[in-house]
Design a protein around this motif. Structure first.
Motif, PDB file in Angstrom:
ATOM      1  N   UNK A  33      11.849  21.704 -41.970  1.00 55.20           N
ATOM      2  CA  UNK A  33      12.391  20.413 -42.395  1.00 55.20           C
ATOM      3  C   UNK A  33      12.486  20.391 -43.915  1.00 55.20           C
ATOM      4  N   UNK A  34      13.512  19.718 -44.435  1.00 52.72           N
ATOM      5  CA  UNK A  34      13.635  19.465 -45.868  1.00 52.72           C
ATOM      6  C   UNK A  34      13.482  17.971 -46.101  1.00 52.72           C
ATOM      7  N   UNK A  35      12.491  17.594 -46.872  1.00 53.05           N
ATOM      8  CA  UNK A  35      12.312  16.192 -47.262  1.00 53.05           C
ATOM      9  C   UNK A  35      13.105  15.966 -48.542  1.00 53.05           C
ATOM     10  N   UNK A  36      14.152  15.156 -48.458  1.00 54.63           N
ATOM     11  CA  UNK A  36      15.075  14.983 -49.583  1.00 54.63           C
ATOM     12  C   UNK A  36      15.077  13.543 -50.065  1.00 54.63           C
ATOM     13  N   UNK A  37      15.199  13.374 -51.377  1.00 55.22           N
ATOM     14  CA  UNK A  37      15.249  12.031 -51.959  1.00 55.22           C
ATOM     15  C   UNK A  37      16.450  11.247 -51.426  1.00 55.22           C
ATOM     16  N   UNK A  38      17.592  11.909 -51.326  1.00 54.98           N
ATOM     17  CA  UNK A  38      18.816  11.305 -50.794  1.00 54.98           C
ATOM     18  C   UNK A  38      19.505  12.361 -49.938  1.00 54.98           C
ATOM     19  N   UNK A  39      19.474  12.185 -48.636  1.00 56.21           N
ATOM     20  CA  UNK A  39      20.008  13.217 -47.739  1.00 56.21           C
ATOM     21  C   UNK A  39      21.507  13.424 -47.921  1.00 56.21           C
ATOM     22  N   UNK A  40      22.228  12.364 -48.269  1.00 57.28           N
ATOM     23  CA  UNK A  40      23.670  12.520 -48.477  1.00 57.28           C
ATOM     24  C   UNK A  40      23.952  13.355 -49.721  1.00 57.28           C
ATOM     25  N   UNK A  41      23.211  13.077 -50.779  1.00 54.87           N
ATOM     26  CA  UNK A  41      23.381  13.830 -52.017  1.00 54.87           C
ATOM     27  C   UNK A  41      22.990  15.294 -51.814  1.00 54.87           C
ATOM     28  N   UNK A  42      21.817  15.518 -51.244  1.00 50.23           N
ATOM     29  CA  UNK A  42      21.338  16.892 -51.043  1.00 50.23           C
ATOM     30  C   UNK A  42      22.152  17.627 -49.988  1.00 50.23           C
ATOM     31  N   UNK A  43      22.769  16.867 -49.082  1.00 47.85           N
ATOM     32  CA  UNK A  43      23.604  17.493 -48.065  1.00 47.85           C
ATOM     33  C   UNK A  43      24.743  18.286 -48.670  1.00 47.85           C
ATOM     34  N   UNK A  44      25.274  17.818 -49.806  1.00 53.20           N
ATOM     35  CA  UNK A  44      26.359  18.539 -50.479  1.00 53.20           C
ATOM     36  C   UNK A  44      25.858  19.876 -51.022  1.00 53.20           C
ATOM     37  N   UNK A  45      24.638  19.878 -51.560  1.00 51.71           N
ATOM     38  CA  UNK A  45      24.047  21.121 -52.067  1.00 51.71           C
ATOM     39  C   UNK A  45      23.838  22.119 -50.931  1.00 51.71           C
ATOM     40  N   UNK A  46      23.228  21.643 -49.836  1.00 51.83           N
ATOM     41  CA  UNK A  46      22.950  22.531 -48.710  1.00 51.83           C
ATOM     42  C   UNK A  46      24.244  23.052 -48.095  1.00 51.83           C
TER      43      UNK A  46
END
Length: 278
Positions: A33-46
């Motif tokens: 699992x990745x705990x992300x501050x903002x899943x939408x923002x980090x989704x672009x990185x991933x």
């Protein structure tokens, strides 16, 4: 008995995606699992790196409630990576409660180092870096912000803090008011991005630079205050001796000898000598 998983604190790019490390990519690929501050923002990185690991939102508003849940998952054998929107987690970003609870319950916590706006700005600002203070974000309220800045009037170290675009002009005016017009400041903005800029000078100079183009008032800001340079009264003889010795000896040794001969403090002389080398 199930073997516990691990918690990874993973630094991610602050702008240029190429700055991510190979180790960070591997960890983000391998964890459960990745705990992300903002899943939408980090989704672009991933998505950019083809990583499909499940994400879990962990931010300022839910961290206290969710931290124990994640720690329990790690104890049950899952490995979790913590990331923020940009840079190194916990550095003016969420994550403290999670890491604190994890440490208190003997969970393995591993830092995966990488970009940090504080260090990135300091490395290229041209101000002393042997001793510095990171002050995070200044208070929102004006009087509190001014009061905080006044604490650094006589600081003998470099001070770094983050500032938002909508407040940066006011903050520079407060710096002018609290620390004086001659205090040297560096504004670093949009680090590692296309419009990366470093502006060095007095608060007034930087205010004028920002006002000259409204586009300059956009983006992520790092403000760096120079140390307060205390004037050291040197006799002409002491100054001549120190400068002469510096041509033949290491600066620290030259300062020590001059201090011994003229009854001065070697640390003060050493600091003065360093300013001559800037």
């Amino acid at each position: 008995m199930t073997e516990s998983g691990k918690l990874y604190i993973v630094a991610t790019p602050i702008g240029n995606l190429s700055d991510i490390t190979q180790r960070a990519l591997q960890i983000l690929q391998d964890v459960d699992v990745i705990a992300a501050e903002d899943t939408r923002h980090s989704g672009k990185l991933l998505s950019h790196f083809g990583i499909q690991t499940r994400m879990f939102a962990l931010h300022d508003h839910n961290e206290k409630q969710k931290a124990q849940v994640l720690v329990d998952e790690i104890k049950a054998g899952k490995s979790i990576a913590l990331i923020s929107d940009a840079g190194t987690p916990l550095i003016s970003d969420p994550g403290y409660n999670l890491v604190n609870i994890a440490r208190s319950q003997d969970v393995d916590v591993h830092p995966i180092p990488g970009p940090s706006a504080v260090i990135t700005a300091l490395s290229a600002a041209g101000l002393p870096t042997d001793k510095f203070l990171f002050a995070g974000f200044l208070p929102v309220k004006q009087q509190a912000r001014l009061g905080e800045l006044e604490k650094y009037k006589n600081a003998e170290f470099t001070t770094v803090f983050y500032e938002s675009p909508r407040r940066v002009l006011d903050t520079l005016q407060y710096i002018q008011q609290a620390l004086g017009e001659d205090r040297e400041v560096v504004l670093a903005k949009e680090l590692t991005k296309h419009f990366e800029s470093f502006v060095k000078g007095t608060p007034g100079h930087i205010i004028d630079w920002l006002k000259a183009d409204k586009d300059r008032q956009q983006g992520e800001m790092v403000v760096i205050l120079s140390p307060n340079k205390q004037d050291l009264a040197l006799s002409p003889e002491a100054e001549l001796l120190l400068k002469t010795l510096m041509t033949e000896l290491p600066t620290k040794k030259a300062a020590a000898i001059t201090a011994q001969i003229h009854g001065l403090k070697k640390n003060d002389l050493y600091k003065l000598a360093l300013t001559w080398q800037e």
